[in-house]
Design an enzyme around this catalytic site. Sequence first.
Site, PDB file in Angstrom:
ATOM      1  CE  LYS A 196      -1.556   2.850   2.756  1.00 42.13           C
ATOM      2  NZ  LYS A 196      -1.472   4.061   1.920  1.00 42.13           N
ATOM      3  CD  GLU A 272      13.726   0.862   8.877  1.00 36.41           C
ATOM      4  OE1 GLU A 272      14.274   1.886   9.338  1.00 36.41           O
ATOM      5  OE2 GLU A 272      14.274  -0.251   8.856  1.00 36.41           O
TER       6      GLU A 272
HETATM    7  N1  LIG Z   1      12.818   5.500   9.447  1.00 35.70           N
HETATM    8  C1  LIG Z   1      12.649   5.537   8.144  1.00 35.70           C
HETATM    9  O1  LIG Z   1      13.273   4.801   7.396  1.00 35.70           O
HETATM   10  C2  LIG Z   1      11.674   6.487   7.524  1.00 35.70           C
HETATM   11  C3  LIG Z   1      11.724   6.719   6.143  1.00 35.70           C
HETATM   12  C4  LIG Z   1      10.822   7.611   5.580  1.00 35.70           C
HETATM   13  C5  LIG Z   1       9.883   8.267   6.368  1.00 35.70           C
HETATM   14  N2  LIG Z   1       9.848   8.025   7.703  1.00 35.70           N
HETATM   15  C6  LIG Z   1       8.893   8.753   8.542  1.00 35.70           C
HETATM   16  O2  LIG Z   1       7.627   8.845   7.895  1.00 35.70           O
HETATM   17  C7  LIG Z   1       6.943  10.015   8.305  1.00 35.70           C
HETATM   18  C8  LIG Z   1       6.459  10.765   7.092  1.00 35.70           C
HETATM   19  O3  LIG Z   1       5.709   9.960   6.276  1.00 35.70           O
HETATM   20  P1  LIG Z   1       4.103   9.950   6.304  1.00 35.70           P
HETATM   21  O4  LIG Z   1       3.576  11.292   6.645  1.00 35.70           O
HETATM   22  O5  LIG Z   1       3.662   9.320   5.021  1.00 35.70           O
HETATM   23  O6  LIG Z   1       3.828   8.984   7.534  1.00 35.70           O
HETATM   24  P2  LIG Z   1       2.467   8.326   7.981  1.00 35.70           P
HETATM   25  O7  LIG Z   1       2.776   7.502   9.173  1.00 35.70           O
HETATM   26  O8  LIG Z   1       1.374   9.310   8.080  1.00 35.70           O
HETATM   27  O9  LIG Z   1       2.062   7.385   6.760  1.00 35.70           O
HETATM   28  C9  LIG Z   1       2.927   6.353   6.305  1.00 35.70           C
HETATM   29  C10 LIG Z   1       2.080   5.316   5.583  1.00 35.70           C
HETATM   30  O10 LIG Z   1       1.173   4.743   6.525  1.00 35.70           O
HETATM   31  C11 LIG Z   1      -0.147   4.836   6.046  1.00 35.70           C
HETATM   32  N3  LIG Z   1      -1.029   4.977   7.199  1.00 35.70           N
HETATM   33  C12 LIG Z   1      -1.368   6.098   7.857  1.00 35.70           C
HETATM   34  N4  LIG Z   1      -2.243   5.805   8.857  1.00 35.70           N
HETATM   35  C13 LIG Z   1      -2.431   4.469   8.819  1.00 35.70           C
HETATM   36  C14 LIG Z   1      -3.217   3.551   9.583  1.00 35.70           C
HETATM   37  N5  LIG Z   1      -3.979   3.970  10.598  1.00 35.70           N
HETATM   38  N6  LIG Z   1      -3.187   2.241   9.264  1.00 35.70           N
HETATM   39  C15 LIG Z   1      -2.410   1.816   8.240  1.00 35.70           C
HETATM   40  N7  LIG Z   1      -1.645   2.623   7.473  1.00 35.70           N
HETATM   41  C16 LIG Z   1      -1.654   3.933   7.767  1.00 35.70           C
HETATM   42  C17 LIG Z   1      -0.133   6.042   5.123  1.00 35.70           C
HETATM   43  O11 LIG Z   1      -1.230   5.979   4.215  1.00 35.70           O
HETATM   44  C18 LIG Z   1       1.205   5.878   4.454  1.00 35.70           C
HETATM   45  O12 LIG Z   1       1.123   4.929   3.421  1.00 35.70           O
HETATM   46  C19 LIG Z   1       7.952  10.800   9.100  1.00 35.70           C
HETATM   47  O13 LIG Z   1       7.708  10.621  10.476  1.00 35.70           O
HETATM   48  C20 LIG Z   1       9.284  10.180   8.709  1.00 35.70           C
HETATM   49  O14 LIG Z   1      10.302  10.338   9.655  1.00 35.70           O
HETATM   50  C21 LIG Z   1      10.705   7.160   8.299  1.00 35.70           C
END
Ligand SMILES: NC(=O)c1ccc[n+]([C@@H]2O[C@H](COP(=O)([O-])OP(=O)(O)OC[C@H]3O[C@@H](n4cnc5c(N)ncnc54)[C@H](O)[C@@H]3O)[C@@H](O)[C@H]2O)c1
Length: 500
Positions: A196, A272
């Site tokens: 997804k 991650e």
């Molecule tokens: N540690 C790493 O390798 C790494 C890499 C990239 C980004 N990030 C982190 O990601 C964040 C930014 O990305 P974002 O805004 O897309 O994060 P997010 O957590 O909002 O979303 C990430 C993914 O999870 C999905 N998602 C959101 N809510 C969900 C739920 N309740 N159930 C299932 N899936 C759900 C989103 O649709 C998206 O596909 C930042 O905190 C960043 O630090 C971490």
Amino acid sequence: MDPHMDPDRNTEMDTERERAIVESVRNGLYIDGEWQAATGGGTFDVEDPSTEETLCRVADATAEDAVAALNAACAAQDEWARTPPRDRGEILRRAFEMIMARREDLALLMTLEMGKPLVESRAEITYAAEFFRWFAEEAVRVAGRYSIAPTGDSRLLTMKQPVGPCLLITPWNFPLAMGARKIGPAIAAGCTMVMKPAQATPLSTLALTEILAEAGLPPGVLNVIPSSSASRVTAPLLRDPRLRKLSFTGSTEVGRKLMAQASSNLLRLSLELGGNAPFLVFADADLEAAVHGALIAKLRNMGQSCVAANRFYVEEPIAEAFTDLLADKMAALKVDRGTEEGTDVGPLVSAEQRAKVVELVEDAVAKGAKVMAGGRIPQITGYFYQPTVLSEVPDNARLLREEVFGPVAPIRAFKTEEQAIAEANDTEYGLVAYVYTRDIERALRVTEALRTGMVGLNRGLVSNPAGPFGGVKQSGFGREGGSEGIEEYLDIKYVSIEAP
Ligand SMILES: NC(=O)c1ccc[n+]([C@@H]2O[C@H](COP(=O)([O-])OP(=O)(O)OC[C@H]3O[C@@H](n4cnc5c(N)ncnc54)[C@H](O)[C@@H]3O)[C@@H](O)[C@H]2O)c1
Ligand SMILES: O=CCCC(=O)O
């Protein structure tokens, strides 16, 4: 007009090419080797953050579609696990070649859907492709061991087997690389997948899916379900006992929720999550090199990176010189649409993302921080924010605790090494830290004392497919890339054998 904006906006020919690239993407769900519409025919909008206009509409998966995707992954699992490792490696290798051959088109697509400058999109395409090359080479190196029990009365054999069907959930900030570093090792290990992608950036994943199909990935191995409601499609899968692993990249907040949901079936987990990287500069550091590293660590992807330097700690004797140099360089950067050649800083991904950056900067300034560069929204369409340097940031400013996810560098001066380490470690996160010093003993001492999964030593970039990327504390667990990356997709089976 903002002084950094390029007056030569898109020509008609550019617009035509952009439209053609977007229209070339197969727009649908990919389930069991077939492109299909969502059940019920729903779609959602994908926006260009530099124009605030809709780029296209994408099929919007339902819970029913998600279950169909998992059915396909489960049906394909056994045969896929039996596929010779060399065959799996060759699919990955072909995918690597094909991504590199289509790098320009993929880069433009990525820039259109999430805004980063073309030069950065090209770098991300290469980064993503390299995960496929790396794991093509790892696929044939999975091995167990054979040993004699200390008592001599039995033999111990260990073998590694694919964990089984995986759910992969990715964020919007690196639309291709975050998927590639999950799909690559899953293919190499012999796992099937339901993926997804983030709602904001499904197009790069759809383009990659088509490439993998062309590279010979059998139906059912990778199933892709873009959706406007993440939990609608992921919750039924996390409840299904046939799913065996969740690999998630995203925020700590969502990671915690998913970990709770994954507990009902005790899934293998790779999380991650977010970061709050400190960037430490000691007085003995090479100042020019430290500023160069700071620009990379801060501004890659407009600061929207989990490994972005979020807080700068600079030793007092050089704090002013570092701040002035960084402020001069940041102020001189070209802020513009990512599609314009020469752009250094593109738009943030959304209005909400920019509003959060504005809020954090206002909070710091209200508490006494000084604006040394930027600090405002340029007068132009798109979710732009000026590269910003803040000095004398007080300890209680929110941006020292929260991920800024924008082009903002808050700086604090420190007096002693102990103080620098204590401030650097004063966070719930533990993904990466950066250290600049020419003193080898200090470099090792500080590196050992930092509670992070990764350290950039005299270097503003740690990301590398050959390195184990990942965090500690609330930045999650599990490693992506390196020889460790494939282990996340393998179970160990131990066989106890009667001595011959
Ligand atoms: N540690 C790493 O390798 C790494 C890499 C990239 C980004 N990030 C982190 O990601 C964040 C930014 O990305 P974002 O805004 O897309 O994060 P997010 O957590 O909002 O979303 C990430 C993914 O999870 C999905 N998602 C959101 N809510 C969900 C739920 N309740 N159930 C299932 N899936 C759900 C989103 O649709 C998206 O596909 C930042 O905190 C960043 O630090 C971490
Ligand atoms: O957002 C996280 C950074 C991803 C990377 O550099 O691999």
